[in-house]
Design a protein around this motif. Structure first.
Motif, PDB file in Angstrom:
ATOM      1  N   THR A  34       5.850 -16.704   0.927  1.00 12.55           N
ATOM      2  CA  THR A  34       5.963 -17.623   2.057  1.00 12.55           C
ATOM      3  C   THR A  34       6.583 -16.904   3.249  1.00 12.55           C
ATOM      4  O   THR A  34       7.369 -15.984   3.099  1.00 12.55           O
ATOM      5  CB  THR A  34       6.844 -18.838   1.709  1.00 12.55           C
ATOM      6  OG1 THR A  34       8.148 -18.394   1.368  1.00 12.55           O
ATOM      7  CG2 THR A  34       6.262 -19.624   0.559  1.00 12.55           C
ATOM      8  N   ASP A  35       6.183 -17.355   4.414  1.00 11.62           N
ATOM      9  CA  ASP A  35       6.730 -16.848   5.672  1.00 11.62           C
ATOM     10  C   ASP A  35       6.930 -18.019   6.623  1.00 11.62           C
ATOM     11  O   ASP A  35       6.162 -18.978   6.614  1.00 11.62           O
ATOM     12  CB  ASP A  35       5.780 -15.854   6.348  1.00 11.62           C
ATOM     13  CG  ASP A  35       5.681 -14.539   5.616  1.00 11.62           C
ATOM     14  OD1 ASP A  35       6.743 -14.040   5.210  1.00 11.62           O
ATOM     15  OD2 ASP A  35       4.573 -14.021   5.456  1.00 11.62           O
ATOM     16  N   ILE A  36       7.956 -17.931   7.432  1.00  8.41           N
ATOM     17  CA  ILE A  36       8.184 -18.898   8.502  1.00  8.41           C
ATOM     18  C   ILE A  36       8.273 -18.104   9.802  1.00  8.41           C
ATOM     19  O   ILE A  36       9.033 -17.142   9.892  1.00  8.41           O
ATOM     20  CB  ILE A  36       9.467 -19.712   8.278  1.00  8.41           C
ATOM     21  CG1 ILE A  36       9.345 -20.551   7.011  1.00  8.41           C
ATOM     22  CG2 ILE A  36       9.749 -20.598   9.482  1.00  8.41           C
ATOM     23  CD1 ILE A  36      10.595 -21.329   6.670  1.00  8.41           C
ATOM     24  N   GLY A  37       7.466 -18.483  10.758  1.00 11.16           N
ATOM     25  CA  GLY A  37       7.479 -17.792  12.041  1.00 11.16           C
ATOM     26  C   GLY A  37       7.664 -18.796  13.157  1.00 11.16           C
ATOM     27  O   GLY A  37       7.375 -19.976  13.012  1.00 11.16           O
ATOM     28  N   GLY A  38       8.136 -18.327  14.266  1.00 12.88           N
ATOM     29  CA  GLY A  38       8.350 -19.245  15.373  1.00 12.88           C
ATOM     30  C   GLY A  38       8.350 -18.563  16.712  1.00 12.88           C
ATOM     31  O   GLY A  38       8.590 -17.367  16.829  1.00 12.88           O
ATOM     32  N   PHE A  48       7.535 -23.824  15.405  1.00 13.62           N
ATOM     33  CA  PHE A  48       7.620 -23.025  14.195  1.00 13.62           C
ATOM     34  C   PHE A  48       6.372 -23.267  13.361  1.00 13.62           C
ATOM     35  O   PHE A  48       5.732 -24.313  13.469  1.00 13.62           O
ATOM     36  CB  PHE A  48       8.851 -23.410  13.368  1.00 13.62           C
ATOM     37  CG  PHE A  48      10.129 -22.890  13.945  1.00 13.62           C
ATOM     38  CD1 PHE A  48      10.555 -21.608  13.665  1.00 13.62           C
ATOM     39  CD2 PHE A  48      10.894 -23.685  14.769  1.00 13.62           C
ATOM     40  CE1 PHE A  48      11.737 -21.125  14.203  1.00 13.62           C
ATOM     41  CE2 PHE A  48      12.073 -23.213  15.308  1.00 13.62           C
ATOM     42  CZ  PHE A  48      12.494 -21.930  15.028  1.00 13.62           C
ATOM     43  N   THR A  49       6.035 -22.321  12.502  1.00 10.35           N
ATOM     44  CA  THR A  49       4.908 -22.489  11.594  1.00 10.35           C
ATOM     45  C   THR A  49       5.266 -21.945  10.221  1.00 10.35           C
ATOM     46  O   THR A  49       6.140 -21.087  10.087  1.00 10.35           O
ATOM     47  CB  THR A  49       3.636 -21.786  12.140  1.00 10.35           C
ATOM     48  OG1 THR A  49       2.542 -22.097  11.299  1.00 10.35           O
ATOM     49  CG2 THR A  49       3.813 -20.281  12.202  1.00 10.35           C
ATOM     50  N   TYR A  50       4.611 -22.471   9.218  1.00  7.66           N
ATOM     51  CA  TYR A  50       4.812 -22.066   7.827  1.00  7.66           C
ATOM     52  C   TYR A  50       3.514 -21.441   7.325  1.00  7.66           C
ATOM     53  O   TYR A  50       2.442 -22.001   7.521  1.00  7.66           O
ATOM     54  CB  TYR A  50       5.168 -23.296   6.990  1.00  7.66           C
ATOM     55  CG  TYR A  50       5.167 -23.048   5.505  1.00  7.66           C
ATOM     56  CD1 TYR A  50       6.284 -22.522   4.892  1.00  7.66           C
ATOM     57  CD2 TYR A  50       4.068 -23.343   4.725  1.00  7.66           C
ATOM     58  CE1 TYR A  50       6.293 -22.292   3.521  1.00  7.66           C
ATOM     59  CE2 TYR A  50       4.065 -23.117   3.372  1.00  7.66           C
ATOM     60  CZ  TYR A  50       5.181 -22.599   2.773  1.00  7.66           C
ATOM     61  OH  TYR A  50       5.184 -22.365   1.428  1.00  7.66           O
TER      62      TYR A  50
END
Length: 65
Positions: A34-38, A48-50
């Motif tokens: 998993t990654d979370i970016g923003g 933000f996005t998952y």
């Protein structure tokens, strides 16, 4: 985050197969990343996005088979 019912069914089948008793020459491999970016500043939209990645493999040891 949308997933089709086919994708979820395939994931459930892979998890069931990976946890069942397997012959010594078959080795299931299942990983979830998993990654979370923003975007905190700038741009046209700040949000933000998952992101998720399912990696599934079935390894076959031909020397043991």
């Amino acid at each position: 985050m949308k997933h089709s019912p086919t994708y979820l069914l395939l994931l459930c089948l892979l998890l069931t197969y990976a946890t069942a008793a397997q012959p010594a020459y078959l080795q299931p491999n299942l990983a979830y990343t998993t990654d979370i970016g923003g975007n905190l500043t700038g741009g046209s939209k700040q949000a933000f996005t998952y992101m998720g990645l399912v990696d599934a493999a079935l390894l076959l040891d031909t020397e043991k088979a």
